[in-house]
Design a protein around this motif. Structure first.
Motif, PDB file in Angstrom:
ATOM      1  N   PHE A 148       0.841  -1.188   0.144  1.00  0.00           N
ATOM      2  CA  PHE A 148      -0.068   0.236   0.091  1.00  0.00           C
ATOM      3  C   PHE A 148       0.879   1.081  -0.105  1.00  0.00           C
ATOM      4  O   PHE A 148       0.635   2.104  -0.742  1.00  0.00           O
ATOM      5  CB  PHE A 148      -0.751  -0.133   1.121  1.00  0.00           C
ATOM      6  CG  PHE A 148      -1.591   1.176   1.280  1.00  0.00           C
ATOM      7  CD1 PHE A 148      -3.048   1.176   0.457  1.00  0.00           C
ATOM      8  CD2 PHE A 148      -1.404   2.222   2.218  1.00  0.00           C
ATOM      9  CE1 PHE A 148      -3.675   2.678   0.634  1.00  0.00           C
ATOM     10  CE2 PHE A 148      -2.109   3.362   2.387  1.00  0.00           C
ATOM     11  CZ  PHE A 148      -3.312   3.550   1.550  1.00  0.00           C
ATOM     12  N   ILE A 149       1.932   1.180   0.981  1.00  0.00           N
ATOM     13  CA  ILE A 149       3.116   2.243   1.089  1.00  0.00           C
ATOM     14  C   ILE A 149       3.431   2.409  -0.454  1.00  0.00           C
ATOM     15  O   ILE A 149       3.752   3.577  -0.936  1.00  0.00           O
ATOM     16  CB  ILE A 149       3.954   2.080   2.148  1.00  0.00           C
ATOM     17  CG1 ILE A 149       3.158   2.280   3.424  1.00  0.00           C
ATOM     18  CG2 ILE A 149       5.021   3.145   2.108  1.00  0.00           C
ATOM     19  CD1 ILE A 149       3.787   1.958   4.830  1.00  0.00           C
ATOM     20  N   ASP A 150       3.926   1.475  -0.891  1.00  0.00           N
ATOM     21  CA  ASP A 150       4.811   1.499  -2.116  1.00  0.00           C
ATOM     22  C   ASP A 150       3.847   1.902  -3.381  1.00  0.00           C
ATOM     23  O   ASP A 150       4.227   2.751  -3.919  1.00  0.00           O
ATOM     24  CB  ASP A 150       5.185   0.040  -2.324  1.00  0.00           C
ATOM     25  CG  ASP A 150       5.895   0.159  -3.828  1.00  0.00           C
ATOM     26  OD1 ASP A 150       6.956   0.721  -3.653  1.00  0.00           O
ATOM     27  OD2 ASP A 150       5.687  -0.629  -4.783  1.00  0.00           O
ATOM     28  N   GLN A 151       2.648   1.623  -3.123  1.00  0.00           N
ATOM     29  CA  GLN A 151       1.596   2.245  -4.222  1.00  0.00           C
ATOM     30  C   GLN A 151       1.355   3.720  -4.042  1.00  0.00           C
ATOM     31  O   GLN A 151       1.350   4.520  -4.855  1.00  0.00           O
ATOM     32  CB  GLN A 151       0.163   1.369  -4.039  1.00  0.00           C
ATOM     33  CG  GLN A 151      -0.855   1.867  -5.184  1.00  0.00           C
ATOM     34  CD  GLN A 151      -0.513   1.437  -6.638  1.00  0.00           C
ATOM     35  OE1 GLN A 151       0.359   0.477  -6.867  1.00  0.00           O
ATOM     36  NE2 GLN A 151      -0.837   2.484  -7.503  1.00  0.00           N
ATOM     37  N   GLU A 152       1.372   4.092  -3.017  1.00  0.00           N
ATOM     38  CA  GLU A 152       1.045   5.481  -2.545  1.00  0.00           C
ATOM     39  C   GLU A 152       2.267   6.250  -3.045  1.00  0.00           C
ATOM     40  O   GLU A 152       2.106   7.419  -3.488  1.00  0.00           O
ATOM     41  CB  GLU A 152       0.734   5.709  -1.094  1.00  0.00           C
ATOM     42  CG  GLU A 152      -0.581   5.154  -0.618  1.00  0.00           C
ATOM     43  CD  GLU A 152      -1.676   6.343  -0.934  1.00  0.00           C
ATOM     44  OE1 GLU A 152      -1.227   7.623  -1.060  1.00  0.00           O
ATOM     45  OE2 GLU A 152      -2.751   5.829  -1.601  1.00  0.00           O
ATOM     46  N   ALA A 153       3.495   5.792  -2.628  1.00  0.00           N
ATOM     47  CA  ALA A 153       4.628   6.349  -3.050  1.00  0.00           C
ATOM     48  C   ALA A 153       4.846   6.591  -4.458  1.00  0.00           C
ATOM     49  O   ALA A 153       5.154   7.464  -5.054  1.00  0.00           O
ATOM     50  CB  ALA A 153       5.981   5.631  -2.469  1.00  0.00           C
ATOM     51  N   ARG A 154       4.307   5.481  -5.150  1.00  0.00           N
ATOM     52  CA  ARG A 154       4.514   5.289  -6.842  1.00  0.00           C
ATOM     53  C   ARG A 154       3.464   6.511  -7.152  1.00  0.00           C
ATOM     54  O   ARG A 154       3.949   7.195  -8.175  1.00  0.00           O
ATOM     55  CB  ARG A 154       4.230   4.037  -7.281  1.00  0.00           C
ATOM     56  CG  ARG A 154       4.691   3.774  -8.730  1.00  0.00           C
ATOM     57  CD  ARG A 154       4.703   2.448  -9.004  1.00  0.00           C
ATOM     58  NE  ARG A 154       4.951   1.442  -8.116  1.00  0.00           N
ATOM     59  CZ  ARG A 154       4.310   0.401  -7.613  1.00  0.00           C
ATOM     60  NH1 ARG A 154       2.935   0.591  -7.722  1.00  0.00           N
ATOM     61  NH2 ARG A 154       4.904  -0.565  -6.720  1.00  0.00           N
ATOM     62  N   GLU A 155       2.338   6.591  -6.749  1.00  0.00           N
ATOM     63  CA  GLU A 155       1.340   7.646  -7.131  1.00  0.00           C
ATOM     64  C   GLU A 155       1.700   8.966  -7.009  1.00  0.00           C
ATOM     65  O   GLU A 155       1.621   9.787  -7.815  1.00  0.00           O
ATOM     66  CB  GLU A 155      -0.142   7.112  -6.471  1.00  0.00           C
ATOM     67  CG  GLU A 155      -0.569   5.743  -7.192  1.00  0.00           C
ATOM     68  CD  GLU A 155      -1.868   5.720  -6.292  1.00  0.00           C
ATOM     69  OE1 GLU A 155      -2.230   6.364  -5.587  1.00  0.00           O
ATOM     70  OE2 GLU A 155      -2.673   4.621  -6.695  1.00  0.00           O
ATOM     71  N   LYS A 156       2.247   9.136  -5.699  1.00  0.00           N
ATOM     72  CA  LYS A 156       2.839  10.641  -5.361  1.00  0.00           C
ATOM     73  C   LYS A 156       4.000  10.893  -6.156  1.00  0.00           C
ATOM     74  O   LYS A 156       3.945  12.296  -6.572  1.00  0.00           O
ATOM     75  CB  LYS A 156       3.118  10.415  -3.691  1.00  0.00           C
ATOM     76  CG  LYS A 156       3.549  11.869  -3.225  1.00  0.00           C
ATOM     77  CD  LYS A 156       2.236  12.781  -3.245  1.00  0.00           C
ATOM     78  CE  LYS A 156       2.418  13.909  -2.541  1.00  0.00           C
ATOM     79  NZ  LYS A 156       1.171  14.767  -2.611  1.00  0.00           N
ATOM     80  N   GLU A 198       4.377   9.971  -9.384  1.00  0.00           N
ATOM     81  CA  GLU A 198       4.004  10.191 -10.516  1.00  0.00           C
ATOM     82  C   GLU A 198       3.218  11.499 -10.632  1.00  0.00           C
ATOM     83  O   GLU A 198       3.277  12.214 -11.538  1.00  0.00           O
ATOM     84  CB  GLU A 198       2.949   8.943 -11.067  1.00  0.00           C
ATOM     85  CG  GLU A 198       3.629   7.689 -11.361  1.00  0.00           C
ATOM     86  CD  GLU A 198       2.546   6.821 -11.793  1.00  0.00           C
ATOM     87  OE1 GLU A 198       1.322   6.958 -11.561  1.00  0.00           O
ATOM     88  OE2 GLU A 198       3.070   5.450 -11.922  1.00  0.00           O
ATOM     89  N   GLU A 199       2.668  11.836  -9.404  1.00  0.00           N
ATOM     90  CA  GLU A 199       1.915  13.115  -9.388  1.00  0.00           C
ATOM     91  C   GLU A 199       2.890  14.321  -9.446  1.00  0.00           C
ATOM     92  O   GLU A 199       2.636  15.379 -10.121  1.00  0.00           O
ATOM     93  CB  GLU A 199       1.128  13.218  -8.103  1.00  0.00           C
ATOM     94  CG  GLU A 199       0.291  14.577  -7.888  1.00  0.00           C
ATOM     95  CD  GLU A 199      -0.568  14.513  -6.503  1.00  0.00           C
ATOM     96  OE1 GLU A 199      -1.066  15.633  -6.117  1.00  0.00           O
ATOM     97  OE2 GLU A 199      -0.693  13.332  -6.124  1.00  0.00           O
ATOM     98  N   ILE A 200       3.972  13.956  -8.619  1.00  0.00           N
ATOM     99  CA  ILE A 200       5.224  15.174  -8.441  1.00  0.00           C
ATOM    100  C   ILE A 200       5.723  15.381 -10.052  1.00  0.00           C
ATOM    101  O   ILE A 200       6.197  16.405 -10.344  1.00  0.00           O
ATOM    102  CB  ILE A 200       6.092  14.765  -7.508  1.00  0.00           C
ATOM    103  CG1 ILE A 200       5.534  14.834  -6.179  1.00  0.00           C
ATOM    104  CG2 ILE A 200       7.298  15.447  -7.638  1.00  0.00           C
ATOM    105  CD1 ILE A 200       6.281  14.165  -4.930  1.00  0.00           C
ATOM    106  N   GLU A 201       5.994  13.994 -10.418  1.00  0.00           N
ATOM    107  CA  GLU A 201       6.605  14.300 -12.008  1.00  0.00           C
ATOM    108  C   GLU A 201       5.771  14.966 -13.149  1.00  0.00           C
ATOM    109  O   GLU A 201       6.096  15.592 -13.687  1.00  0.00           O
ATOM    110  CB  GLU A 201       6.742  12.622 -12.613  1.00  0.00           C
ATOM    111  CG  GLU A 201       7.608  12.747 -13.688  1.00  0.00           C
ATOM    112  CD  GLU A 201       8.122  11.285 -14.087  1.00  0.00           C
ATOM    113  OE1 GLU A 201       8.408  10.934 -15.061  1.00  0.00           O
ATOM    114  OE2 GLU A 201       7.680  10.249 -13.455  1.00  0.00           O
ATOM    115  N   ALA A 202       4.366  14.648 -12.873  1.00  0.00           N
ATOM    116  CA  ALA A 202       3.540  15.211 -13.942  1.00  0.00           C
ATOM    117  C   ALA A 202       3.514  16.814 -13.627  1.00  0.00           C
ATOM    118  O   ALA A 202       3.261  17.293 -14.293  1.00  0.00           O
ATOM    119  CB  ALA A 202       1.973  14.587 -13.532  1.00  0.00           C
ATOM    120  N   LYS A 203       3.228  17.200 -12.130  1.00  0.00           N
ATOM    121  CA  LYS A 203       3.459  18.426 -11.782  1.00  0.00           C
ATOM    122  C   LYS A 203       4.458  19.166 -12.300  1.00  0.00           C
ATOM    123  O   LYS A 203       4.701  20.291 -12.861  1.00  0.00           O
ATOM    124  CB  LYS A 203       3.113  18.703 -10.100  1.00  0.00           C
ATOM    125  CG  LYS A 203       3.400  20.073  -9.698  1.00  0.00           C
ATOM    126  CD  LYS A 203       1.719  20.787 -10.367  1.00  0.00           C
ATOM    127  CE  LYS A 203       1.619  22.261  -9.588  1.00  0.00           C
ATOM    128  NZ  LYS A 203       0.340  22.722 -10.258  1.00  0.00           N
TER     129      LYS A 203
END
Length: 226
Positions: free
Chosen positions: A18-26, A28-33
């Motif tokens: 779950f933490i890994d998924q959250e970190a990956r999504e975060k 990706e969000e930072i990268e997109a931003k």
């Protein structure tokens, strides 16, 4: 109820996933931003440089246009000066031709005698002196003498004055003078030059606007006659 080691391990793996998924999504969000901000900054810089380039070339174009106008103005001024010089040379050429023709005036002795009479009378009117000395060309002494009395008669009729006029037979007018006379008071303080050259110069100055207009047409920029 106590959890077994297997259950604990399972929950830990679930939490890590779950933490890994959250970190990956975060991430990706930072990268997109970051990509969005990069594109915005990139667009701003490109636009800024484009405006600078446009401003540079606009300034360059204005400078070229200004230089072109200055060059055109200089060329027009040079052309105008050349035209004015050609006109002035032409006028001076005509005046020089007129001076050379003064020699023809003295050949007609009767007409030249009348002219001398008028020049003497005019000089007497200007001086209004009781005594006057006349200088002339050596060849004109007799002709001047013949016309003095007639000039004095006109002078007395116009001013009711008399004048003692004599001819200077020691100092004649030089070779640069075609004809005419010079009048002076005995003390030399008053002098009137009525040579043919001086009369031509006077008339040419007075008639110069008419001469220029006759030769070159009227000048639309001239408000007053010279």
């Amino acid at each position: 109820m106590a959890l077994s080691d297997a259950d604990v391990q399972k929950q830990i793996k679930h939490m890590m996933a779950f933490i890994d998924q959250e970190a990956r999504e975060k991430a990706e969000e930072i990268e997109a931003k970051a990509e969005e901000e990069f594109q915005i900054e990139k667009g701003r810089l490109v636009q800024q440089q484009r405006l600078k380039i446009m401003e540079h070339y606009e300034k360059k174009e204005k400078n070229l246009d200004l230089q072109k106008k200055i060059q055109q103005s200089n060329m027009m001024n040079q052309a105008r000066l050349k035209v004015l010089k050609c006109r002035e040379d032409h006028v001076q050429g005509l005046l020089e031709e007129a001076r050379q023709r003064l020699g023809e005036v003295v050949k007609d002795r009767a007409r030249y005698g009348q002219m001398l009479k008028g020049l003497i009378a005019q000089g007497l009117y200007q001086m209004l002196e009781p005594k006057v000395i006349i200088r002339c060309k050596e060849r004109d002494v007799s002709l001047v003498q013949e016309n003095i009395n007639n000039a004095l008669a006109d002078y007395k009729a116009a001013t009711n004055k008399t004048c003692d006029v004599s001819i200077d037979t020691q100092h004649y007018l030089g070779p640069e003078v075609t004809g005419g006379i010079e009048l002076s008071a005995p003390n030399g303080k008053i002098k009137i030059t009525n040579t043919l050259e001086s009369r031509l110069d006077l008339i040419s100055r007075q008639m110069m606007p008419f001469i220029r207009e006759t030769l070159f047409g009227s000048n639309p920029n001239r408000k007053f006659d010279e």
